[in-house]
Design a protein around this motif. Structure first.
Motif, PDB file in Angstrom:
ATOM      1  N   PHE A  45       0.810  -1.325   0.032  1.00 23.22           N
ATOM      2  CA  PHE A  45       0.039  -0.085   0.094  1.00 23.22           C
ATOM      3  C   PHE A  45       0.850   1.107  -0.076  1.00 23.22           C
ATOM      4  CE2 PHE A  45      -2.890   3.066   2.094  1.00 23.22           C
ATOM      5  CZ  PHE A  45      -3.847   3.091   1.271  1.00 23.22           C
ATOM      6  N   LEU A  46       2.097   1.128   0.822  1.00 15.75           N
ATOM      7  CA  LEU A  46       2.761   2.336   0.848  1.00 15.75           C
ATOM      8  C   LEU A  46       3.329   2.638  -0.683  1.00 15.75           C
ATOM      9  CD1 LEU A  46       4.997   2.034   4.014  1.00 15.75           C
ATOM     10  CD2 LEU A  46       2.993   3.097   3.832  1.00 15.75           C
ATOM     11  N   GLY A  47       3.547   1.479  -1.308  1.00 16.50           N
ATOM     12  CA  GLY A  47       4.271   1.554  -2.659  1.00 16.50           C
ATOM     13  C   GLY A  47       3.282   2.152  -3.638  1.00 16.50           C
ATOM     14  N   TYR A  48       1.960   1.775  -3.479  1.00 16.13           N
ATOM     15  CA  TYR A  48       0.831   2.513  -4.362  1.00 16.13           C
ATOM     16  C   TYR A  48       0.848   3.972  -4.143  1.00 16.13           C
ATOM     17  CZ  TYR A  48      -1.585  -2.083  -4.479  1.00 16.13           C
ATOM     18  OH  TYR A  48      -2.055  -3.357  -4.371  1.00 16.13           O
ATOM     19  N   MET A  49       0.911   4.333  -2.647  1.00 14.57           N
ATOM     20  CA  MET A  49       0.842   5.766  -2.383  1.00 14.57           C
ATOM     21  C   MET A  49       2.023   6.543  -3.012  1.00 14.57           C
ATOM     22  SD  MET A  49      -0.732   5.334   1.489  1.00 14.57           S
ATOM     23  CE  MET A  49       0.398   6.517   2.177  1.00 14.57           C
ATOM     24  N   ALA A  50       3.159   5.969  -2.824  1.00 14.32           N
ATOM     25  CA  ALA A  50       4.154   6.671  -3.295  1.00 14.32           C
ATOM     26  C   ALA A  50       4.173   6.751  -4.805  1.00 14.32           C
ATOM     27  CB  ALA A  50       5.545   5.849  -3.037  1.00 14.32           C
ATOM     28  N   LEU A  51       3.551   5.774  -5.468  1.00 12.37           N
ATOM     29  CA  LEU A  51       3.590   5.860  -6.959  1.00 12.37           C
ATOM     30  C   LEU A  51       2.458   6.867  -7.616  1.00 12.37           C
ATOM     31  CD1 LEU A  51       4.011   4.602  -9.798  1.00 12.37           C
ATOM     32  CD2 LEU A  51       2.156   3.061  -9.476  1.00 12.37           C
ATOM     33  N   PHE A  52       1.285   6.827  -6.885  1.00 13.86           N
ATOM     34  CA  PHE A  52       0.359   7.666  -7.154  1.00 13.86           C
ATOM     35  C   PHE A  52       0.620   9.080  -6.916  1.00 13.86           C
ATOM     36  CE2 PHE A  52      -2.981   4.523  -5.995  1.00 13.86           C
ATOM     37  CZ  PHE A  52      -2.558   3.587  -7.131  1.00 13.86           C
ATOM     38  N   HIS A  53       1.527   9.265  -5.922  1.00 15.99           N
ATOM     39  CA  HIS A  53       1.776  10.612  -5.507  1.00 15.99           C
ATOM     40  C   HIS A  53       3.021  11.051  -6.558  1.00 15.99           C
ATOM     41  CE1 HIS A  53       3.412  14.141  -3.360  1.00 15.99           C
ATOM     42  NE2 HIS A  53       4.555  13.824  -3.706  1.00 15.99           N
ATOM     43  N   GLU A  54       3.807  10.286  -7.012  1.00 16.71           N
ATOM     44  CA  GLU A  54       4.976  10.664  -7.805  1.00 16.71           C
ATOM     45  C   GLU A  54       4.485  10.929  -9.274  1.00 16.71           C
ATOM     46  OE1 GLU A  54       8.105  11.245  -7.379  1.00 16.71           O
ATOM     47  OE2 GLU A  54       8.761  11.259  -9.690  1.00 16.71           O
ATOM     48  N   ILE A  55       3.442  10.359  -9.721  1.00 20.07           N
ATOM     49  CA  ILE A  55       2.918  10.504 -10.925  1.00 20.07           C
ATOM     50  C   ILE A  55       1.832  11.581 -10.982  1.00 20.07           C
ATOM     51  CG2 ILE A  55       3.690   8.195 -12.035  1.00 20.07           C
ATOM     52  CD1 ILE A  55       0.789   7.613 -11.559  1.00 20.07           C
ATOM     53  N   GLY A  56       1.568  11.889  -9.719  1.00 24.18           N
ATOM     54  CA  GLY A  56       0.347  13.165  -9.604  1.00 24.18           C
ATOM     55  C   GLY A  56      -0.986  12.515  -9.920  1.00 24.18           C
ATOM     56  N   LEU A  57      -1.167  11.356  -9.746  1.00 25.97           N
ATOM     57  CA  LEU A  57      -2.696  10.885 -10.059  1.00 25.97           C
ATOM     58  C   LEU A  57      -3.814  11.599  -9.565  1.00 25.97           C
ATOM     59  CD1 LEU A  57      -3.303   8.563 -12.063  1.00 25.97           C
ATOM     60  CD2 LEU A  57      -3.744   7.054 -10.170  1.00 25.97           C
ATOM     61  N   ASP A  58      -4.660  11.912 -10.232  1.00 23.00           N
ATOM     62  CA  ASP A  58      -6.143  12.647  -9.690  1.00 23.00           C
ATOM     63  C   ASP A  58      -6.800  11.246  -9.484  1.00 23.00           C
ATOM     64  OD1 ASP A  58      -8.333  13.839  -9.056  1.00 23.00           O
ATOM     65  OD2 ASP A  58      -8.707  14.383 -11.085  1.00 23.00           O
ATOM     66  N   TYR A  59      -7.075  10.737  -8.311  1.00 21.41           N
ATOM     67  CA  TYR A  59      -7.599   9.556  -7.795  1.00 21.41           C
ATOM     68  C   TYR A  59      -8.200   9.822  -6.591  1.00 21.41           C
ATOM     69  CZ  TYR A  59      -4.191   7.973  -4.531  1.00 21.41           C
ATOM     70  OH  TYR A  59      -3.356   7.988  -3.311  1.00 21.41           O
ATOM     71  N   THR A  60      -9.188   8.919  -6.295  1.00 23.08           N
ATOM     72  CA  THR A  60      -9.901   8.716  -4.770  1.00 23.08           C
ATOM     73  C   THR A  60      -9.832   7.593  -4.502  1.00 23.08           C
ATOM     74  OG1 THR A  60     -11.501   9.677  -3.529  1.00 23.08           O
ATOM     75  CG2 THR A  60     -12.222   8.970  -5.748  1.00 23.08           C
TER      76      THR A  60
END
Lengths: 409, 345, 264, 129, 543
Positions: free
Chosen positions: E271-286
């Protein structure tokens, strides 16, 4: 293990497709031969065996490759050959398969081939040849497959294969001996009627078979990640060299016996093959080519430098292979029939359909070889050292570059 | 033992009944005409009935078993045969299954050797199965020489190839040997392998014995106790053209053969032998793996009660507010049923 | 004398036994089991008088008679009605030169009198110790115990042509193609052959069974061919050989041919 | 029914297969009468009874050739009639049954049998014509 | 791991070829002796909450299971209904030839030697009753035709063996007719559910999920707390503070992942991995606190329950107005999303066909369901150069990959995770070929069997998988078993601890997260689970 056959790169499938085309051509030619009769070949009532039986004889020699690596490995615990013994055994399987097929395509009435088993004839050498060849085929399949399975499971091979391996060694000698007896037991065929026929067969077998094995191993080193180790190949190269020396020596013996005794029968065939007789001499250039290649390669192989250079090494082995092929696959059979019992000469040359059938049989042999080697290499690749394993795996599967390339296609 | 013995005795009895019926001229009409017609009708009708029975049930979900890489990103090499993304792939996959027994070819054996679980090659079942089925097919095609008049072109060709090895007169067919070997192998593994013996039912032994019986009576007629082949064809042909008659001189052995064949025809739709038709319907094999690309419709997709967001928000309102999770103000607070869309409920 | 150890003794004894039995095995292998030894009462042979034959150098009567009666094909005949497809030629009896028939006598014209100029009629020698029979893997060719004829079973032959390699006389022919279209005039009472089998002279065993002499003998106007039972002292063949010197082809091979060529 | 568009044609094809023989036979001129091999005009009795010969002639011929070729045994004694015959396909059988087409072939063609006897053995009538 | 209970060498003493003389038609389960091999029944209140039949207190070892008086009729009727609804069921009842190819493919059979764990036998348990009811031969010939009456003992056998199948579908790969034991087990369990015979480890998650939105019964505030806690953890490790939007209307993408990802270990690191990834690419998600669960234990209950639980994902996506849905690493969750969701609760015509906002790649294979697998999404990012990975940060791991059953055999997802792994670490090794990809072995605890009371069965069933791990562990020194399934992540650690001590378990995106080079990050000294990274010297020494 067999599943390795279903996974391979484009080169692998292209090679299989190529073999299938060759085999299909062979089948076409064979169908023509079945329909018309053996008259489609270059054989005649004088030279009544031709290319087929010559290839058969030669390939019995190639089948020896197995024993030349098996013997040092199992009998003398020569560990260096560990990686290549199964390759040798499988080469023997392919070679013997081709032997059997060459005999079958040479039959005038192949549909009656089972008569050999229905009416076993103990006074015919062919009966024994069938026994030793099929036995050798079976032994090599069983031993090779069992060893490979054990290797795949990384377990020591089961105890019962050991005796079978020991049996396989004299058995390999027997296939050459008995095949030589096919010829050396015939009265009136002076070129064949010689006690050193069997030793000659053994010597040329131990030269040509291992030479081919090394050549294939050199190719496999390049196209797969499997590597039996160059030192091992060079060591087998030494065996090839000495076997070839003995082979050449035996041929020279024949020259002496024939020409010093001045016995016409003993001279005639050699004369025909090497100098031409009564104006016929179709094989003369081939025989001299064989002599030059054979002797030249032997001399070259005595130099360490040649063995160290992979390409020169391969070239020399190729020369030996071609030389023995000409000597046994061409000269021995045709020479034995020329001149004929009446002293007349009918020259022989294979025809196109005959070559087509021959190619087809070689195609089947190489298919068998490819199948067995693909499985072997697959098993080996799965067990390479971690680093190479990863490279191999990446190369085999989803390396980004390859995926891109394939997508681009 | 009884599981093997009874089916065996039944097959023997069937053959004997056929033989006896064939020996009595009065009963020849029954065993030569009536029973074969009934058997044929039972086979055709039964087969169709069973197929239609399966087809009456829908395939509500696309449950492909994928045995290879899906088609996803364009640069990843997909395996269209093991995880077919289109109809062509399915066609290829089914062809491999039906013609080459692809799945069975995967078979391995697993066993513990010391502390290690090892996997061995196990291709014998595949080879034995393939040998049996193809031998049977060739034998059936060869038999068309009895049903077709004039004998069509492919029969002599097939006979020539199948009888290539001139052993005996008339020549023994290769498929005669192979089907008997294959059947005996399939039988032997049920006897010898403990796991297979455990799962085998009389219904597994019976068809093996039945087909062995058919083969044996056939071999006897061809190679040992000759029957009048011309009379056999006359009888077979008369059945085919719907003008049945019993020629004189049809040996009783033929009636034994015919009785066993009739039994097989009747038994076929009642039994596991229906795998012949069933294999084409297997949803794990004959469906594409394009579930996310193309919607699959379930005809009985009925509505079900669900827990709606509104109910949920109602229940956890305080906690949501406490945690600062935004509430949705614009909601219909009735309990919901998940829709049954795209199909008739 | 040094005493042999028990082990040495055993191994020497073993070698002797192996040696002795091996030679037995080898000779058993080399002999056709059905070969007649001295017990047969019939031993057919052909006695050929080349001098008589030489009287008409163009005569082909025996050849024609034989080939006609046995449906021997003639592939691609030339204008003179001779075979031109020499490579696939089928011959049961044929004419050859002395050098061809007796190539080991080459260069020696004194011992054989005028034979060198005479035509030699060659046919299957029906050897007493036939190598062709020895090598056949299916017993498609065998030596008939009752009269010494080397027989062929065209139904049994697989066409391996080992017998052709084994025959030191070139007496065997192979059907490289379907011969039937090339049979000039079919003799319906004798079969043709199928492609892919070997054939050769059978001493007209089918005629012998009817009490007739071989066709070639019957056809020869010069009476150059004499056929008979050598075991019968009263047979003409026996008598001629008792009186005259005869050559046999390649006697040194130990095949014991039963075609005798009388010297002039 | 679901997937009828695949199943129904599939089943129809399956059914059709069973009627191919019927259709084929009628389409090619109806069922031919069982062959009536032409019997010799001047002989009423074969070496054995007619029924026995019909079932076993091939084995008899094989036995004959084995006897003649390999054992030089050329005389056959009929167990039905206790008469003696010369063992020869060409010279005994075909002497009476001189019309291969009307005798041998009529049944062989009907039953789809193609023996290879005639690759070598001659039919006097055919050869002469 | 429990100190009591069998030792590994005891469990390895399995006889596959010594089979009972007793005919299999005689039902034979001694629950008292089989303790450790079955799960406890569902608590009544779970069933009551869900409105399922026959809630009551009972124990498998009891003689009386307190079945409803007309239980046989209920099952017969249920069977008929399912025969009419599922061609798979009807066909698979009819066409098996008992060739035995499946016998030694089942991890439970390999691990236990219990002959009724052969897939063919598992199906025969149902078939025998089916034959008695629906085939003439079975009606007339009875046992001789392999048919038997539905007695309580037969039902008990069903319970025992249908909850000893993980629906992994390995046997179906080898079956010449594609007979899928998962289908059989699903039907068996549906029938058992009709008379209130079920297990708590399935029913409680189902009830929880139905009520709170996730299996673990995590309520919205705890959900948010956990995620914020995770964000803090991530900041500690990477120096980058990330935001995770929850229930954000109008986001482009709804991210759904199994609840264990934000609550369990080692899922958490993924889950930490997902969070880092989404943040890094600036994903607009919820994320959604309502659709806070991708996993669907309804799959292990009934088709109906599956649909009931699954409905919330589309409902929530619609409510939040997202364009498409992204799904995290999970096994059976993806079986439902890939093979059932669109059919059950679609069409998702309120969503857009998924397009990666970063690369513009259109996910062609998800155009109808509109749900993309995280490994497809990340593989595309990596391939298009939108993220940068430093594989040396995973040099302390020697990694192998366990193909989780459902992504493997129900999706065909093989190469995407391997591509990610090979790019994220330098030491990757495959397990033996008979144990990976479509032939992968189950963890032994799937389909709701991952609890403690049946630990012996789990250890036995997990043996084949563990054995393969042990092989690469011994041969290549593998110390990390990666996988893409929440049940795997939960159940493989104890399995490893028992069979192959020294091997840890991780998700694929944990390794991606370790290797992900982030903008503004500090130098990392530990990986996401807090283990110190290898120093430069150690790396050189390793090479």
């Amino acid at each position: 293990m067999i599943d390795h056959l279903l996974h391979g790169g484009p080169r692998y499938w292209a090679w299989l497709a190529f073999l299938c085309v060759v085999i299909a051509i062979g089948f076409g030619c064979y169908y023509y031969q079945l329909d018309y009769g053996l008259g489609v070949t270059g054989m005649s009532r004088d030279v009544s065996w031709g290319f087929y039986i010559a290839q058969f004889t030669f390939l019995v020699g190639v089948a020896a490759s197995g024993v030349m690596v098996v013997l040092p490995y199992y009998l003398h615990h020569y560990k260096m050959f560990g990686k290549i013994t199964i390759m040798g055994e499988f080469l023997a399987v392919a070679a013997v398969t081709m032997c059997v097929l060459f005999v079958v395509v040479d039959l005038g009435q192949p549909s009656r081939v089972l008569n050999v088993l229905l009416y076993p004839t103990l006074n015919s050498v062919m009966f024994y040849d069938i026994i030793v060849l099929s036995g050798y085929l079976l032994i090599n399949i069983v031993v090779g497959w069992t060893m490979l399975t054990a290797e795949s499971n990384e377990l020591p091979p089961p105890a019962w294969v050991k005796p079978l391996i020991y049996i396989s060694i004299p058995w390999a000698i027997s296939i050459h001996t008995v095949t030589a007896f096919l010829y050396s037991g015939l009265p009136g065929r002076d070129y064949w009627l010689t006690a050193i026929m069997a030793p000659r067969f053994l010597a040329s077998a131990f030269a040509s078979g291992p030479a081919l094995l090394i050549l294939i191993a050199l190719i496999l080193r390049r196209v797969t990640s499997f590597d039996p180790g160059l030192p091992a190949l060079r060591k087998i190269g030494t065996i090839v060299t000495y076997a070839m020396i003995v082979n050449i020596f035996f041929v020279l013996m024949e020259f002496f016996t024939g020409f010093y005794s001045q016995a016409p029968g003993h001279m005639a065939s050699l004369q025909y093959l090497f100098f031409g007789l009564d104006g016929y001499g179709r094989l003369v250039p081939f025989m001299w080519l064989a002599a030059v290649l054979g002797i030249g390669a032997v001399i070259a192989l005595l130099f360490q430098r040649v063995k160290q250079d992979e390409r020169l090494f391969a070239l020399a082995l190729g020369a030996i292979f071609v030389a023995t092929w000409i000597d046994k696959g061409l000269g021995l059979i045709v020479g034995g029939f020329t001149p004929n019992p009446l002293g007349d000469i009918t020259e022989y040359a294979p025809t196109l359909p005959e070559l087509g059938v021959t190619l087809g049989v070689y195609g089947i042999g190489f298919l068998v070889l490819t199948v067995l080697y693909k499985i072997t290499v697959g098993v080996r690749e799965a067990q390479l050292s971690p680093e190479t394993a990863q490279q191999a795996a990446t190369a085999e599967q989803a390396s980004p570059e390859q995926l891109v390339a394939e997508a681009a296609h | 033992m009884a599981k093997m013995l009874y089916p065996f005795l039944i097959v023997v009895a069937l053959a004997l009944v056929g033989y006896a019926g064939g020996s009595l001229p009065a009963l020849q009409v029954v065993f030569g005409i009536i029973i074969p017609y009934i058997a044929m009708a039972a086979f055709v009708a039964g087969f169709a009935y069973r197929m239609l029975g399966w087809v009456r049930s829908p395939v509500p979900f696309r449950i492909t078993t994928t045995a290879g890489q899906q088609r996803s990103l364009p640069w990843i090499k997909a395996n269209n045969l093991e995880a077919p993304a289109n109809k062509l792939g399915v066609l290829g996959r089914m062809a491999l299954e039906v013609l080459l027994f692809r799945s069975l070819f995967r078979n391995t054996s697993a066993g513990l050797r010391g502390k290690r679980l090892l996997f061995g090659e196990e291709k014998l079942l595949w080879a034995g199965g393939l040998l049996f089925h193809y031998s049977f097919l060739v034998i059936i095609l060869r038999h068309t020489r009895f049903f077709l008049d004039p004998v069509p072109f492919f029969v002599p060709w097939l006979q020539a190839v199948d009888g290539f090895f001139q052993v005996g007169v008339p020549a023994m067919y290769i498929t005669t040997a192979t089907i008997l070997v294959a059947l005996l192998f399939l039988f032997a593994r049920r006897v010898v392998m403990p796991q297979i013996r455990y799962i085998s039912l009389p219904a597994d032994y019976f068809p093996l014995f039945l087909i062995l019986g058919i083969g044996t009576t056939g071999v006897l007629m061809r190679h040992f106790f000759r029957v009048d082949i011309e009379a056999v064809k006359e009888l077979a042909l008369s059945l085919v053209v719907l003008q049945p008659r019993i020629p004189a001189n049809v040996g009783p052995l033929f009636f034994a053969h015919l009785a066993l064949v009739s039994s097989l025809l009747v038994y076929f739709p009642l039994s596991k032998l229906m795998h012949m038709g069933g294999i084409f319907l297997s949803p794990t094999r004959n469906l594409t793996n394009d579930n996310r690309r193309r919607r699959h419709v379930n005809p009985w997709n009925y509505p079900v009660p669900t827990h709606s967001y509104a109910e949920w928000q109602e229940e956890f309102k305080e906690k949501l507010e406490m945690a600062g999770i935004p509430l949705d103000e614009d909601l219909d607070h009735k309990p919901e049923m998940a829709a049954a869309r795209g199909g008739h409920a | 004398m040094r005493r042999l150890s028990r082990r040495q003794f055993l191994s020497i004894g073993g070698l002797v036994v192996v040696g002795a039995s091996a030679s037995q095995v080898m000779s058993a292998l080399a002999r056709d089991e059905k070969a007649p030894v001295a017990t047969a009462t019939i031993r057919y042979a052909m006695v050929i008088d080349p001098a008589k034959c030489a009287q008409d150098p163009t005569c082909r009567d025996c050849i024609d008679a034989c080939h006609k009666i046995h449906n021997v094909p003639l592939f691609a005949p030339n204008a003179q009605g001779e075979e031109t497809d020499k490579a696939h030629e089928i011959k049961w009896i044929w004419k050859a030169t002395f050098e061809e028939a007796f190539d080991e006598q080459e260069g020696d014209n004194y011992a054989t009198g005028g034979m060198k100029e005479q035509p030699m009629m060659l046919l299957c020698n029906h050897c007493d110790n036939p190598p062709c029979v020895r090598v056949c893997p299916t017993q498609a060719t065998w030596k008939r115990a009752s009269d010494g004829i080397v027989m062929m079973d065209f139904h049994r032959c697989i066409g391996c042509r080992f017998c052709m390699s084994g025959c030191p006389y070139g007496s065997r022919s192979f059907n490289f193609r379907d011969p039937r279209p090339f049979v000039q005039e079919i003799n319906t009472s004798f079969p043709t052959r199928t492609k892919g089998v070997v054939e050769k002279c059978n001493f007209c065993e089918e005629r012998l069974a009817q009490g007739q002499p071989p066709a070639c003998v019957e056809a020869c106007r010069q009476k150059a061919l004499v056929f008979g039972n050598l075991e019968d002292p009263n047979s003409e063949a026996h008598k001629i050989l008792a009186e005259r010197l005869a050559l046999r082809r390649k006697e040194h091979l130990g095949t014991r041919p039963q075609a005798y060529y009388i010297t002039s | 029914m679901y997937d009828g568009k695949y199943i129904v044609p599939g089943l129809l094809i399956f059914l059709a297969v069973f009627f191919i023989p019927t259709a084929y036979t009628y389409a090619t001129g109806g069922p031919s009468q069982p062959p009536k091999p032409a019997l010799p005009a001047n002989e009423t009795q074969c070496v054995e009874s007619k029924d026995w010969m019909r079932d076993n002639h091939m084995q008899l011929l094989v036995q004959w050739r084995e006897d003649v070729v390999r054992n030089n045994d050329r005389t056959y004694t009929s167990f039905t009639y206790n008469k003696q015959y010369k063992k020869s396909l060409t010279n005994t059988c075909l002497k009476c049954h001189d019309n291969k087409q009307d005798f041998c072939d009529s049944c062989h063609t009907y039953a789809g049998v193609s023996p290879n006897c005639w690759d070598c053995h001659n039919v006097p009538k055919e050869v002469s014509s | 791991m429990p100190e009591k209970g069998p030792k590994p060498e005891d469990l390895l003493r399995v006889e596959h070829n010594k089979l009972p003389e007793k005919d299999w038609l005689e039902p034979d389960v001694d629950f008292k002796a089989k303790h450790g091999n079955y799960c406890y029944p569902s608590k009544p209140k779970m069933l009551e909450y869900l409105g399922m039949p026959n809630p009551r207190q009972w124990r498998p070892a009891d003689d009386d299971w307190k079945l409803p008086p007309d239980w046989q009729e209920i099952i017969y009727k249920g069977m008929q209904e399912r025969l009419d609804r599922f061609r798979s069921f009807k066909l698979f009842m009819d066409i098996c030839v008992r060739c035995g190819a499946c016998a030694d493919k089942c991890h439970f059979f390999i691990g236990s030697g219990d002959p009724k764990n052969m897939p063919v036998m598992r199906a025969e348990l149902l078939r025998s009753v089916y034959r008695r009811q629906h085939t003439t031969a079975g009606k007339v010939l009875g046992k001789f035709a392999g048919a038997r009456d539905l007695t309580e003992d037969v039902l008990k056998e069903w319970f025992y063996y249908f909850y000893q199948c993980t629906e992994c579908r390995r046997c179906s790969v080898f079956c010449p007719y594609g007979i899928d034991t998962a289908e059989i087990t699903m039907m068996g369990r549906e029938l058992l559910n009709l008379v209130g015979v079920n297990i708590n480890w399935v029913m409680e998650p189902v009830a929880n999920c139905y009520r709170t939105g996730n299996h673990l019964g995590i309520q919205p505030h705890t959900f948010k707390d956990n995620i914020e806690f995770a964000a803090d953890d991530l900041a500690d490790i990477t120096g980058v503070k990330v935001e995770v939007p929850i229930n954000k209307k109008g986001a482009e993408i709804l991210f759904v992942t199994p609840s264990a990802d934000y609550f369990g270990s080692p899922h958490y690191y993924t889950f930490l991995g997902y969070m880092a990834l989404f943040h890094e690419i600036g994903l607009d998600y919820t994320m959604s606190a309502f659709a806070s669960e991708g996993g669907n234990f309804g799959l292990f209950t009934s088709h109906e329950m599956m649909k009931r639980l699954n409905a919330k994902i589309y409902a929530e996506a619609k409510r939040l107005g997202v364009k498409w849905i992204l799904g995290g690493e999970c096994g059976h969750m993806w079986r439902v999303l890939h093979q059932y969701m669109d059919t059950m609760n679609g069409p998702a015509d309120f969503l857009e066909e998924p397009v990666s906002p970063l690369t513009g790649t259109r996910f062609e294979n998800a155009t109808s369901t509109k749900m993309v697998h995280i490994s497809e999404f990340t593989a595309d990012l990596l391939r298009e150069g939108k993220i940068k990975l430093d594989p040396s940060r995973n040099d302390h791991f020697r990694v192998t990959y366990h193909d989780s059953c459902n992504p493997a055999r129900a999706m065909g997802l093989f190469e995407e995770p391997r591509y990610l792994l090979r790019s994220s670490c330098n030491n990757f090794f495959e397990m033996p070929e008979s144990t990976i990809r479509e032939r992968t072995f189950c963890c032994g605890s799937g389909s709701g069997l991952g609890t403690d009371e049946n630990l012996e069965a789990r250890l036995r069933g997990g043996m084949p998988r563990a054995n393969a791990v042990q092989y690469v562990h011994e041969k290549h020194g593998v110390n990390l078993l990666t996988c893409m399934c929440a049940i795997d992540k939960a159940t493989l650690p104890p399995l490893m601890e028992y069979w192959v001590p020294g091997v840890e378990v991780a998700g694929v995106h944990e390794l991606v997260g370790n290797a992900l080079v982030m903008k503004g990050e500090g130098e990392r000294t530990t990986d996401l689970r807090g283990t110190p990274l290898l120093t430069k010297e150690e790396v050189t020494a390793n090479v």
